[in-house]
Design an enzyme around this catalytic site. Sequence first.
Site, PDB file in Angstrom:
ATOM      1  N   HIS A   6      15.526   2.266  27.054  1.00  0.00           N
ATOM      2  CA  HIS A   6      16.700   2.368  26.186  1.00  0.00           C
ATOM      3  C   HIS A   6      16.239   3.126  24.941  1.00  0.00           C
ATOM      4  CE1 HIS A   6      17.262  -1.572  28.198  1.00  0.00           C
ATOM      5  NE2 HIS A   6      18.560  -1.380  28.101  1.00  0.00           N
ATOM      6  N   ASP A  59      14.223   1.185  22.480  1.00  0.00           N
ATOM      7  CA  ASP A  59      12.934   0.635  22.928  1.00  0.00           C
ATOM      8  C   ASP A  59      11.827   1.567  22.441  1.00  0.00           C
ATOM      9  OD1 ASP A  59      14.455  -1.051  24.534  1.00  0.00           O
ATOM     10  OD2 ASP A  59      14.111   0.133  26.359  1.00  0.00           O
TER      11      ASP A  59
END
Length: 441
Positions: A106, A109
Amino acid sequence: MALIGNKEYFKGIGEIKYEGKDSDNPLAYKYYNPEQVVAGKTMREHFKFAVAYWHTFCGQGADPFGPGTQNFPWDQPSDAVAAAKEKADAAFEFITKMGFDYFCFHDFDLIQEASTFAESEKRLATIVDYIKGKQSESGVKLLWGTANCFSNPRYMNGASTNPDFNVLARAGGQIKLALDATMALDGENYVFWGGREGYMSLLNTNIKKELDHMGRFLGMARDYARAQGFKGNFFIEPKPMEPMKHQYDFDSATVAGFLHQYGLQDDFKLNLEFNHATLANHTMQHEMEVAASHGMLGSLDANRGDYQNGWDTDQFPNNITEVTEAMITFLKAGGLQGGGINFDAKIRRNSTDMDDVFHAHIGGVDIFARGLLVADKIISSSQYDALREKRYSSFDSGKGKDFEDGKLDFTDLYQIAKDNGELELQSGKQELFENIINQYI
Ligand SMILES: [Mn+2]
Protein backbone atom coordinates in the site's frame (compact mmCIF):
# COMPACT_ATOMS: atom_id res chain seq x y z
CA MET A 1 23.59 -14.02 -2.43
CA ALA A 2 24.90 -10.47 -2.45
CA LEU A 3 23.68 -8.44 0.48
CA ILE A 4 21.77 -5.36 -0.64
CA GLY A 5 22.08 -2.25 1.52
CA ASN A 6 24.62 -1.54 4.22
CA LYS A 7 23.17 -3.29 7.26
CA GLU A 8 22.07 -6.89 7.69
CA TYR A 9 18.73 -7.01 9.51
CA PHE A 10 18.12 -10.76 9.53
CA LYS A 11 21.46 -11.88 10.86
CA GLY A 12 22.54 -15.48 10.71
CA ILE A 13 19.93 -16.41 8.10
CA GLY A 14 21.05 -17.09 4.56
CA GLU A 15 19.15 -17.80 1.39
CA ILE A 16 16.32 -20.31 1.93
CA LYS A 17 16.84 -23.29 -0.36
CA TYR A 18 14.96 -26.42 -1.31
CA GLU A 19 16.25 -29.46 0.61
CA GLY A 20 13.37 -31.92 0.16
CA LYS A 21 10.85 -33.37 2.55
CA ASP A 22 13.35 -35.40 4.55
CA SER A 23 15.36 -32.34 5.57
CA ASP A 24 15.33 -31.41 9.25
CA ASN A 25 16.55 -27.89 8.55
CA PRO A 26 13.74 -25.55 9.66
CA LEU A 27 15.16 -22.83 7.40
CA ALA A 28 14.77 -24.83 4.18
CA TYR A 29 11.93 -25.59 1.79
CA LYS A 30 10.67 -29.15 2.02
CA TYR A 31 8.27 -29.07 -0.95
CA TYR A 32 8.87 -25.81 -2.81
CA ASN A 33 11.43 -26.51 -5.48
CA PRO A 34 11.23 -23.38 -7.67
CA GLU A 35 12.48 -25.01 -10.87
CA GLN A 36 10.46 -28.24 -10.54
CA VAL A 37 7.93 -28.58 -13.36
CA VAL A 38 4.36 -29.42 -12.32
CA ALA A 39 1.56 -29.58 -14.89
CA GLY A 40 3.70 -27.92 -17.55
CA LYS A 41 5.11 -24.98 -15.57
CA THR A 42 7.76 -24.51 -12.92
CA MET A 43 6.54 -23.92 -9.37
CA ARG A 44 8.11 -20.44 -9.58
CA GLU A 45 5.94 -19.65 -12.62
CA HIS A 46 2.78 -21.12 -11.12
CA PHE A 47 2.93 -19.26 -7.83
CA LYS A 48 4.72 -15.91 -8.25
CA PHE A 49 5.08 -15.74 -4.45
CA ALA A 50 4.99 -12.23 -3.01
CA VAL A 51 5.75 -10.72 0.39
CA ALA A 52 3.17 -8.28 1.79
CA TYR A 53 4.98 -5.12 2.86
CA TRP A 54 2.31 -4.15 5.42
CA HIS A 55 2.28 -7.25 7.61
CA THR A 56 5.93 -8.20 7.35
CA PHE A 57 7.65 -4.81 7.61
CA CYS A 58 5.01 -2.48 9.12
CA GLY A 59 2.70 -4.43 11.44
CA GLN A 60 4.21 -4.81 14.87
CA GLY A 61 1.54 -6.92 16.52
CA ALA A 62 -0.63 -4.24 18.14
CA ASP A 63 -4.13 -5.42 19.05
CA PRO A 64 -7.06 -3.69 20.82
CA PHE A 65 -5.61 -4.81 24.15
CA GLY A 66 -2.02 -3.70 23.83
CA PRO A 67 0.71 -2.15 21.71
CA GLY A 68 3.00 -3.91 19.28
CA THR A 69 5.50 -6.43 20.54
CA GLN A 70 7.84 -6.51 17.58
CA ASN A 71 10.42 -3.74 17.65
CA PHE A 72 11.80 -3.50 14.14
CA PRO A 73 15.32 -2.09 13.88
CA TRP A 74 14.37 -0.32 10.67
CA ASP A 75 11.84 1.83 12.55
CA GLN A 76 14.55 3.51 14.65
CA PRO A 77 15.19 6.69 12.59
CA SER A 78 12.82 9.52 13.51
CA ASP A 79 13.06 11.01 10.02
CA ALA A 80 10.33 9.50 7.80
CA VAL A 81 12.48 9.24 4.67
CA ALA A 82 15.43 7.68 6.51
CA ALA A 83 13.12 5.14 8.23
CA ALA A 84 11.44 4.27 4.92
CA LYS A 85 14.80 3.63 3.25
CA GLU A 86 15.90 1.36 6.10
CA LYS A 87 12.59 -0.48 5.88
CA ALA A 88 13.13 -0.95 2.13
CA ASP A 89 16.63 -2.29 2.81
CA ALA A 90 15.22 -4.79 5.32
CA ALA A 91 12.36 -5.71 2.97
CA PHE A 92 14.60 -6.42 0.00
CA GLU A 93 17.01 -8.38 2.21
CA PHE A 94 14.10 -10.55 3.36
CA ILE A 95 12.54 -10.96 -0.09
CA THR A 96 15.82 -12.03 -1.68
CA LYS A 97 16.72 -14.37 1.19
CA MET A 98 13.32 -16.06 0.75
CA GLY A 99 14.02 -16.42 -2.97
CA PHE A 100 10.77 -14.60 -3.80
CA ASP A 101 10.40 -12.71 -7.08
CA TYR A 102 7.69 -10.30 -5.91
CA PHE A 103 6.34 -7.94 -3.26
CA CYS A 104 3.07 -6.01 -2.81
CA PHE A 105 2.45 -2.71 -1.03
CA HIS A 106 0.00 0.00 0.00
CA ASP A 107 1.24 3.54 -0.66
CA PHE A 108 1.79 4.39 2.99
CA ASP A 109 3.44 1.08 3.85
CA LEU A 110 6.39 2.35 1.85
CA ILE A 111 6.68 5.60 3.78
CA GLN A 112 4.70 7.29 6.54
CA GLU A 113 1.95 9.60 5.24
CA ALA A 114 2.80 13.28 5.86
CA SER A 115 0.52 15.94 7.37
CA THR A 116 -0.24 17.50 3.96
CA PHE A 117 -1.16 16.00 0.59
CA ALA A 118 1.71 17.83 -1.15
CA GLU A 119 4.31 16.58 1.34
CA SER A 120 2.95 12.99 1.07
CA GLU A 121 3.29 13.21 -2.71
CA LYS A 122 6.93 14.29 -2.34
CA ARG A 123 7.69 11.52 0.17
CA LEU A 124 6.17 8.89 -2.11
CA ALA A 125 8.21 10.08 -5.08
CA THR A 126 11.40 9.87 -2.99
CA ILE A 127 10.81 6.33 -1.73
CA VAL A 128 9.59 5.07 -5.13
CA ASP A 129 12.85 6.29 -6.62
CA TYR A 130 14.81 4.48 -3.89
CA ILE A 131 12.85 1.24 -4.32
CA LYS A 132 13.39 1.40 -8.08
CA GLY A 133 17.10 1.18 -7.32
CA LYS A 134 16.54 -1.79 -4.97
CA GLN A 135 14.54 -3.52 -7.73
CA SER A 136 17.23 -3.15 -10.35
CA GLU A 137 19.91 -4.41 -7.90
CA SER A 138 17.88 -7.48 -6.90
CA GLY A 139 15.54 -8.29 -9.82
CA VAL A 140 12.59 -8.29 -7.39
CA LYS A 141 9.35 -7.27 -9.12
CA LEU A 142 6.11 -5.65 -8.02
CA LEU A 143 3.11 -8.01 -8.19
CA TRP A 144 0.68 -5.24 -7.32
CA GLY A 145 0.36 -1.90 -5.63
CA THR A 146 -2.62 -0.42 -3.82
CA ALA A 147 -3.64 2.60 -1.77
CA ASN A 148 -4.59 2.64 1.89
CA CYS A 149 -7.88 4.55 1.79
CA PHE A 150 -9.21 3.15 5.05
CA SER A 151 -6.79 3.89 7.96
CA ASN A 152 -6.75 7.68 7.99
CA PRO A 153 -9.75 9.08 9.96
CA ARG A 154 -10.80 11.08 6.88
CA TYR A 155 -11.98 7.77 5.36
CA MET A 156 -14.09 6.70 8.35
CA ASN A 157 -17.25 6.92 6.18
CA GLY A 158 -15.63 5.38 3.12
CA ALA A 159 -13.45 6.58 0.25
CA SER A 160 -15.17 6.36 -3.16
CA THR A 161 -18.49 5.68 -1.37
CA ASN A 162 -18.11 8.54 1.11
CA PRO A 163 -21.23 10.76 1.32
CA ASP A 164 -18.89 13.80 1.19
CA PHE A 165 -17.67 14.49 -2.37
CA ASN A 166 -14.47 16.13 -1.09
CA VAL A 167 -13.42 12.91 0.64
CA LEU A 168 -14.13 10.99 -2.60
CA ALA A 169 -11.94 13.48 -4.48
CA ARG A 170 -9.18 13.12 -1.87
CA ALA A 171 -9.27 9.35 -2.38
CA GLY A 172 -9.03 9.97 -6.13
CA GLY A 173 -5.93 12.11 -5.64
CA GLN A 174 -4.36 9.50 -3.38
CA ILE A 175 -5.11 6.62 -5.74
CA LYS A 176 -3.72 8.57 -8.70
CA LEU A 177 -0.41 8.77 -6.81
CA ALA A 178 -0.58 5.07 -5.88
CA LEU A 179 -1.22 4.19 -9.55
CA ASP A 180 1.73 6.40 -10.56
CA ALA A 181 3.93 4.63 -7.97
CA THR A 182 2.77 1.21 -9.19
CA MET A 183 3.51 2.10 -12.82
CA ALA A 184 6.89 3.64 -11.92
CA LEU A 185 7.84 0.33 -10.27
CA ASP A 186 6.57 -1.70 -13.27
CA GLY A 187 3.75 -3.19 -11.19
CA GLU A 188 2.03 -6.05 -12.96
CA ASN A 189 -1.38 -5.36 -11.39
CA TYR A 190 -3.22 -2.85 -9.21
CA VAL A 191 -5.59 -3.83 -6.36
CA PHE A 192 -8.63 -2.11 -4.89
CA TRP A 193 -9.65 -3.34 -1.47
CA GLY A 194 -12.67 -1.34 -0.33
CA GLY A 195 -11.76 -1.32 3.34
CA ARG A 196 -14.52 1.07 4.38
CA GLU A 197 -16.65 0.89 1.22
CA GLY A 198 -19.83 -0.31 2.85
CA TYR A 199 -21.93 0.82 5.77
CA MET A 200 -22.26 0.64 9.52
CA SER A 201 -25.96 1.59 9.49
CA LEU A 202 -28.54 1.63 6.71
CA LEU A 203 -30.39 4.42 8.53
CA ASN A 204 -27.84 6.98 7.28
CA THR A 205 -26.85 5.25 4.01
CA ASN A 206 -28.02 5.47 0.39
CA ILE A 207 -26.76 2.19 -1.08
CA LYS A 208 -27.72 2.91 -4.70
CA LYS A 209 -25.93 6.28 -4.71
CA GLU A 210 -22.80 4.85 -3.07
CA LEU A 211 -22.58 1.92 -5.51
CA ASP A 212 -23.05 4.27 -8.48
CA HIS A 213 -20.23 6.43 -7.13
CA MET A 214 -17.93 3.45 -6.63
CA GLY A 215 -18.62 2.17 -10.15
CA ARG A 216 -17.91 5.58 -11.71
CA PHE A 217 -14.79 6.09 -9.55
CA LEU A 218 -13.26 2.72 -10.53
CA GLY A 219 -13.93 3.44 -14.21
CA MET A 220 -12.16 6.81 -13.86
CA ALA A 221 -9.15 5.17 -12.17
CA ARG A 222 -8.96 2.58 -14.95
CA ASP A 223 -9.20 5.22 -17.67
CA TYR A 224 -6.43 7.26 -16.05
CA ALA A 225 -4.04 4.30 -15.74
CA ARG A 226 -4.79 3.03 -19.26
CA ALA A 227 -4.13 6.53 -20.64
CA GLN A 228 -0.70 6.38 -18.96
CA GLY A 229 -0.01 3.08 -20.73
CA PHE A 230 -0.72 0.67 -17.84
CA LYS A 231 -1.33 -2.78 -19.35
CA GLY A 232 -1.83 -4.80 -16.15
CA ASN A 233 -4.99 -6.05 -14.48
CA PHE A 234 -7.08 -4.22 -11.95
CA PHE A 235 -8.22 -6.44 -9.11
CA ILE A 236 -11.06 -6.05 -6.63
CA GLU A 237 -10.56 -7.87 -3.33
CA PRO A 238 -13.85 -9.10 -1.89
CA LYS A 239 -14.49 -9.13 1.85
CA PRO A 240 -17.92 -9.32 3.48
CA MET A 241 -17.38 -7.35 6.69
CA GLU A 242 -14.77 -5.82 9.03
CA PRO A 243 -14.11 -2.99 9.40
CA MET A 244 -17.61 -2.12 8.13
CA LYS A 245 -20.62 -4.12 9.31
CA HIS A 246 -21.38 -4.77 5.63
CA GLN A 247 -18.92 -4.27 2.77
CA TYR A 248 -20.13 -3.79 -0.80
CA ASP A 249 -17.48 -6.16 -2.24
CA PHE A 250 -19.00 -9.01 -0.23
CA ASP A 251 -17.74 -12.04 -2.16
CA SER A 252 -16.79 -13.24 -5.67
CA ALA A 253 -20.36 -13.51 -6.92
CA THR A 254 -21.31 -10.03 -5.65
CA VAL A 255 -18.22 -8.41 -7.18
CA ALA A 256 -18.62 -10.19 -10.54
CA GLY A 257 -22.18 -8.83 -10.75
CA PHE A 258 -21.01 -5.34 -9.76
CA LEU A 259 -18.23 -5.33 -12.38
CA HIS A 260 -20.68 -6.31 -15.12
CA GLN A 261 -23.23 -3.74 -13.98
CA TYR A 262 -20.72 -0.88 -14.22
CA GLY A 263 -18.93 -1.96 -17.42
CA LEU A 264 -15.70 -2.89 -15.65
CA GLN A 265 -15.65 -6.60 -16.52
CA ASP A 266 -12.98 -6.39 -19.23
CA ASP A 267 -10.31 -4.71 -17.08
CA PHE A 268 -11.04 -5.98 -13.58
CA LYS A 269 -10.53 -9.41 -12.07
CA LEU A 270 -10.59 -10.68 -8.50
CA ASN A 271 -7.94 -10.87 -5.82
CA LEU A 272 -9.26 -13.54 -3.45
CA GLU A 273 -8.25 -14.08 0.15
CA PHE A 274 -8.70 -17.27 2.14
CA ASN A 275 -9.68 -15.51 5.36
CA HIS A 276 -12.18 -13.30 3.55
CA ALA A 277 -13.80 -16.40 2.06
CA THR A 278 -14.12 -17.83 5.57
CA LEU A 279 -15.74 -14.60 6.79
CA ALA A 280 -18.24 -14.78 3.91
CA ASN A 281 -19.22 -18.29 5.06
CA HIS A 282 -17.66 -19.72 1.91
CA THR A 283 -14.64 -21.90 1.33
CA MET A 284 -11.74 -20.45 -0.66
CA GLN A 285 -12.38 -23.08 -3.30
CA HIS A 286 -15.94 -21.75 -3.68
CA GLU A 287 -14.67 -18.19 -4.15
CA MET A 288 -12.10 -19.36 -6.70
CA GLU A 289 -14.61 -21.50 -8.61
CA VAL A 290 -17.03 -18.57 -8.89
CA ALA A 291 -14.26 -16.21 -10.03
CA ALA A 292 -12.95 -18.76 -12.54
CA SER A 293 -16.45 -19.29 -13.94
CA HIS A 294 -16.49 -15.55 -14.78
CA GLY A 295 -12.95 -15.63 -16.22
CA MET A 296 -11.91 -13.42 -13.30
CA LEU A 297 -9.53 -15.57 -11.21
CA GLY A 298 -6.84 -12.92 -10.93
CA SER A 299 -4.68 -13.31 -7.82
CA LEU A 300 -4.67 -14.87 -4.34
CA ASP A 301 -3.98 -13.49 -0.89
CA ALA A 302 -2.65 -16.48 0.99
CA ASN A 303 -3.53 -16.82 4.65
CA ARG A 304 -6.09 -18.58 6.79
CA GLY A 305 -8.74 -17.56 9.27
CA ASP A 306 -9.46 -19.02 12.65
CA TYR A 307 -12.28 -21.52 12.35
CA GLN A 308 -13.46 -20.91 15.91
CA ASN A 309 -13.83 -17.13 15.89
CA GLY A 310 -15.36 -14.72 13.42
CA TRP A 311 -12.74 -12.15 12.61
CA ASP A 312 -9.88 -11.63 10.19
CA THR A 313 -6.87 -13.20 11.87
CA ASP A 314 -4.66 -13.35 8.74
CA GLN A 315 -2.69 -16.33 9.99
CA PHE A 316 -0.17 -18.04 7.77
CA PRO A 317 -1.73 -20.89 5.75
CA ASN A 318 -1.11 -24.42 7.02
CA ASN A 319 -4.30 -26.36 6.27
CA ILE A 320 -3.32 -28.94 3.64
CA THR A 321 -6.88 -29.96 2.77
CA GLU A 322 -8.00 -26.36 2.27
CA VAL A 323 -4.97 -25.51 0.12
CA THR A 324 -5.15 -28.74 -1.91
CA GLU A 325 -8.80 -28.10 -2.78
CA ALA A 326 -7.88 -24.53 -3.79
CA MET A 327 -5.02 -25.86 -5.95
CA ILE A 328 -7.37 -28.24 -7.76
CA THR A 329 -9.42 -25.24 -8.86
CA PHE A 330 -6.22 -23.27 -9.55
CA LEU A 331 -4.91 -25.95 -11.95
CA LYS A 332 -8.25 -26.62 -13.60
CA ALA A 333 -8.72 -22.87 -14.21
CA GLY A 334 -5.33 -22.74 -15.94
CA GLY A 335 -3.75 -20.73 -13.12
CA LEU A 336 -4.17 -17.06 -12.27
CA GLN A 337 -4.76 -14.20 -14.67
CA GLY A 338 -1.83 -11.89 -14.11
CA GLY A 339 -1.58 -12.36 -10.35
CA GLY A 340 0.32 -14.54 -7.92
CA ILE A 341 0.29 -15.81 -4.35
CA ASN A 342 0.73 -12.93 -1.92
CA PHE A 343 1.24 -13.75 1.75
CA ASP A 344 -1.28 -11.37 3.27
CA ALA A 345 -0.53 -12.95 6.62
CA LYS A 346 1.05 -11.93 9.87
CA ILE A 347 2.95 -13.75 12.56
CA ARG A 348 1.24 -13.90 15.96
CA ARG A 349 1.75 -11.14 18.53
CA ASN A 350 3.91 -13.38 20.68
CA SER A 351 6.18 -14.39 17.79
CA THR A 352 8.93 -11.91 18.50
CA ASP A 353 12.16 -13.41 17.13
CA MET A 354 13.58 -12.12 13.84
CA ASP A 355 13.50 -15.64 12.40
CA ASP A 356 9.75 -16.14 13.07
CA VAL A 357 8.79 -14.37 9.86
CA PHE A 358 11.02 -16.81 7.95
CA HIS A 359 9.38 -19.85 9.53
CA ALA A 360 5.97 -18.34 8.74
CA HIS A 361 6.71 -17.76 5.05
CA ILE A 362 8.54 -21.08 4.61
CA GLY A 363 5.52 -22.91 6.01
CA GLY A 364 3.18 -20.94 3.75
CA VAL A 365 5.25 -21.60 0.66
CA ASP A 366 5.57 -25.29 1.42
CA ILE A 367 1.86 -25.80 2.01
CA PHE A 368 1.15 -24.32 -1.44
CA ALA A 369 3.86 -26.40 -3.09
CA ARG A 370 2.55 -29.53 -1.42
CA GLY A 371 -1.04 -28.64 -2.27
CA LEU A 372 -0.07 -28.11 -5.91
CA LEU A 373 1.75 -31.46 -6.11
CA VAL A 374 -1.21 -33.28 -4.56
CA ALA A 375 -3.75 -31.47 -6.74
CA ASP A 376 -1.77 -32.30 -9.87
CA LYS A 377 -1.70 -36.00 -8.91
CA ILE A 378 -5.42 -36.01 -8.14
CA ILE A 379 -6.20 -34.48 -11.54
CA SER A 380 -3.73 -36.57 -13.56
CA SER A 381 -3.87 -40.00 -11.87
CA SER A 382 -7.02 -40.44 -9.81
CA GLN A 383 -10.59 -41.08 -10.90
CA TYR A 384 -11.55 -37.60 -9.62
CA ASP A 385 -12.09 -35.99 -13.04
CA ALA A 386 -13.80 -39.04 -14.53
CA LEU A 387 -16.19 -39.25 -11.57
CA ARG A 388 -17.08 -35.58 -11.91
CA GLU A 389 -17.62 -35.90 -15.65
CA LYS A 390 -19.76 -38.98 -15.17
CA ARG A 391 -22.17 -36.97 -12.99
CA TYR A 392 -22.92 -34.77 -16.02
CA SER A 393 -22.75 -37.46 -18.71
CA SER A 394 -26.50 -37.23 -19.41
CA PHE A 395 -25.75 -33.91 -21.14
CA ASP A 396 -23.18 -35.50 -23.51
CA SER A 397 -25.70 -36.91 -25.96
CA GLY A 398 -29.40 -37.23 -26.77
CA LYS A 399 -31.91 -34.85 -25.24
CA GLY A 400 -29.37 -33.60 -22.66
CA LYS A 401 -27.09 -32.43 -25.46
CA ASP A 402 -30.06 -30.90 -27.29
CA PHE A 403 -30.84 -28.93 -24.11
CA GLU A 404 -27.27 -27.58 -23.86
CA ASP A 405 -27.35 -26.68 -27.55
CA GLY A 406 -30.54 -24.68 -27.06
CA LYS A 407 -32.60 -27.04 -29.22
CA LEU A 408 -35.35 -27.73 -26.67
CA ASP A 409 -38.17 -25.54 -25.41
CA PHE A 410 -39.99 -25.77 -22.12
CA THR A 411 -42.76 -27.99 -23.43
CA ASP A 412 -40.07 -30.46 -24.58
CA LEU A 413 -39.00 -30.77 -20.91
CA TYR A 414 -42.64 -31.42 -20.02
CA GLN A 415 -42.89 -34.19 -22.62
CA ILE A 416 -39.58 -35.80 -21.54
CA ALA A 417 -40.65 -35.71 -17.89
CA LYS A 418 -43.95 -37.36 -18.77
CA ASP A 419 -42.30 -40.05 -20.92
CA ASN A 420 -39.59 -40.82 -18.33
CA GLY A 421 -41.89 -41.56 -15.43
CA GLU A 422 -40.18 -41.90 -12.02
CA LEU A 423 -36.36 -41.65 -12.04
CA GLU A 424 -33.62 -43.67 -10.44
CA LEU A 425 -31.61 -41.75 -7.80
CA GLN A 426 -28.08 -40.79 -8.85
CA SER A 427 -25.64 -40.73 -5.94
CA GLY A 428 -23.42 -37.65 -5.46
CA LYS A 429 -20.62 -39.91 -4.11
CA GLN A 430 -19.44 -37.17 -1.75
CA GLU A 431 -17.59 -39.45 0.66
CA LEU A 432 -15.76 -41.11 -2.22
CA PHE A 433 -14.59 -37.70 -3.48
CA GLU A 434 -13.44 -36.79 0.04
CA ASN A 435 -11.50 -40.04 0.30
CA ILE A 436 -9.69 -39.36 -2.98
CA ILE A 437 -8.43 -36.00 -1.64
CA ASN A 438 -7.28 -37.65 1.56
CA GLN A 439 -5.64 -40.58 -0.23
CA TYR A 440 -3.46 -38.30 -2.36
CA ILE A 441 -2.50 -35.99 0.52
MN1 LIG B 1 -7.48 -10.67 5.89
